[in-house]
Design an enzyme around this catalytic site. Structure first.
Site, mmCIF file in Angstrom:
data_model
loop_
_atom_site.group_PDB
_atom_site.id
_atom_site.type_symbol
_atom_site.label_atom_id
_atom_site.label_comp_id
_atom_site.label_asym_id
_atom_site.label_seq_id
_atom_site.Cartn_x
_atom_site.Cartn_y
_atom_site.Cartn_z
ATOM 1 N N ARG A 97 11.518 18.341 -16.439
ATOM 2 C CA ARG A 97 11.753 17.200 -15.562
ATOM 3 C C ARG A 97 10.467 16.699 -14.910
ATOM 4 O O ARG A 97 10.200 15.495 -14.862
ATOM 5 C CB ARG A 97 12.775 17.559 -14.478
ATOM 6 C CG ARG A 97 13.182 16.399 -13.587
ATOM 7 C CD ARG A 97 14.003 15.374 -14.346
ATOM 8 N NE ARG A 97 13.202 14.336 -14.980
ATOM 9 C CZ ARG A 97 13.554 13.706 -16.085
ATOM 10 N NH1 ARG A 97 14.661 14.008 -16.709
ATOM 11 N NH2 ARG A 97 12.779 12.776 -16.601
ATOM 12 N N LYS A 132 -0.851 -0.451 -2.868
ATOM 13 C CA LYS A 132 0.605 -0.255 -2.781
ATOM 14 C C LYS A 132 1.022 0.769 -3.823
ATOM 15 O O LYS A 132 1.618 0.450 -4.856
ATOM 16 C CB LYS A 132 1.323 -1.585 -2.980
ATOM 17 C CG LYS A 132 1.065 -2.580 -1.861
ATOM 18 C CD LYS A 132 1.765 -3.904 -2.107
ATOM 19 C CE LYS A 132 1.488 -4.891 -0.979
ATOM 20 N NZ LYS A 132 2.121 -6.207 -1.221
ATOM 21 N N LYS A 164 -7.827 -8.850 6.137
ATOM 22 C CA LYS A 164 -6.498 -9.395 5.851
ATOM 23 C C LYS A 164 -6.015 -10.235 7.030
ATOM 24 O O LYS A 164 -6.713 -10.367 8.044
ATOM 25 C CB LYS A 164 -5.535 -8.250 5.524
ATOM 26 C CG LYS A 164 -5.949 -7.485 4.249
ATOM 27 C CD LYS A 164 -5.005 -6.348 3.936
ATOM 28 C CE LYS A 164 -3.668 -6.833 3.430
ATOM 29 N NZ LYS A 164 -3.769 -7.478 2.099
ATOM 30 N N GLU A 194 -8.755 -12.469 3.020
ATOM 31 C CA GLU A 194 -7.450 -12.962 2.580
ATOM 32 C C GLU A 194 -7.152 -14.289 3.283
ATOM 33 O O GLU A 194 -7.321 -14.408 4.497
ATOM 34 C CB GLU A 194 -6.370 -11.937 2.933
ATOM 35 C CG GLU A 194 -4.952 -12.379 2.588
ATOM 36 C CD GLU A 194 -3.919 -11.386 3.084
ATOM 37 O OE1 GLU A 194 -3.526 -10.509 2.305
ATOM 38 O OE2 GLU A 194 -3.507 -11.493 4.261
ATOM 39 N N ASP A 215 -3.530 -15.696 -1.078
ATOM 40 C CA ASP A 215 -2.314 -14.897 -0.934
ATOM 41 C C ASP A 215 -1.064 -15.765 -0.952
ATOM 42 O O ASP A 215 -0.911 -16.681 -0.139
ATOM 43 C CB ASP A 215 -2.368 -14.105 0.379
ATOM 44 C CG ASP A 215 -1.187 -13.165 0.527
ATOM 45 O OD1 ASP A 215 -0.843 -12.481 -0.453
ATOM 46 O OD2 ASP A 215 -0.600 -13.121 1.622
#
Length: 276
Positions: A97, A132, A164, A194, A215
């Protein structure tokens, strides 16, 4: 990949899955019982994670023999026998697994990345990942992106400067944020900013950002932004990146397309391990 980190990742995964021991396998099979199996592709795929797969079984029992019929990065059609295994049945069942989880996940990332890369063919646009990623698996997931032909964006916060939206808002705007960074960092470090609209593109240009990340812009706005920037900075596009949009964005003249979906929500490849 860092081999020491890889050993730790695999060890933790095995501890999580096996616990104090495999109650089923150890009850049915003696220690000397042997089995053979085949690893079969159930869908078109780009194979990634072969070394991780091997090391899972190596940690459990080094008597397991694994022979690959395909190499890392190879494409495979449904029904392809990717590899054959032979060894102690208990160890094969205990590791099955975890080994498949890694292989299916990494192969899924490589396969999805390759699809995006193909859509950019001939444009010069590069497909990259983001931060992410699954906590604890960033090294493996970013590696799988490269197997699929993509490139890695920053690995962690200490890899590069990326201002950002929340940085800019808290600093009072893009320009003061960039100025604050420049007072602190080496002149050899690039600054990415950004932006969410054309006015912010202009502000990033005034601040002389090295990379401008567009973005969640629609295609028409992206084209306008590309014309505004006109080679003054590297152009990255991110947000709402789908297969339907990739080719059009690449055709708009952007340098980089970054997609968090390549790692945070990719579908695992369909691969099975069948005993004989």
């Amino acid at each position: 990949m860092n081999p020491i980190a890889l050993e730790q990742i695999i060890k933790q995964a095995l501890l999580e899955d096996i616990g104090a021991g495999d109650l089923t396998g150890e009850a049915i099979f003696s220690e000397g019982h042997q089995s053979t199996g085949r690893l079969i592709a159930k869908q078109p795929l780009i194979l990634a994670g072969t070394e991780v797969f091997r090391k899972v079984f190596q940690q459990l029992d080094n008597r397991i023999e694994l022979v690959w019929n395909c190499r890392e990065g190879d494409s495979a059609a449904p029904g392809t026998v990717l590899a054959s295994l032979r060894g102690p049945t208990r160890a094969l069942l205990a590791g099955e697994r975890v080994a498949l989880n890694f292989l299916q996940h990494l192969t899924g990332i490589a396969t999805a990345t390759k699809d995006y890369v193909r859509l950019c063919s001939g444009t010069g646009t590069v497909i990259v990942d983001t931060r992410k990623t699954t906590p604890g698996l960033r090294m493996l997931e970013k590696y799988a992106v490269t197997v699929g032909g993509g490139k890695n964006h920053r690995y962690a916060l200490d890899a590069m400067v990326m201002i950002k939206d929340n940085h800019s808002k808290a600093a009072g705007g893009i320009l003061p944020a960039v100025q604050a960074v420049r007072r602190r960092i080496s002149p050899f470090i690039k600054i990415e900013v950004e932006v969410e609209c054309l006015e912010q593109v202009k502000e990033a240009l005034t601040a002389a950002a090295d990379v401008i990340m567009l973005d969640n812009m629609d295609l028409d706005t992206v084209k306008q932004a590309v014309a505004l920037i006109d080679g003054s900075a590297l152009i990255e596009v991110s947000g709402n990146i789908t297969e339907e949009r990739v080719a059009a964005l690449a055709g708009a003249g952007v340098d980089v397309i970054s997609s968090g979906a390549l790692t945070h929500s990719v579908r695992a490849a369909d691969i099975s391990l069948k005993f004989e």
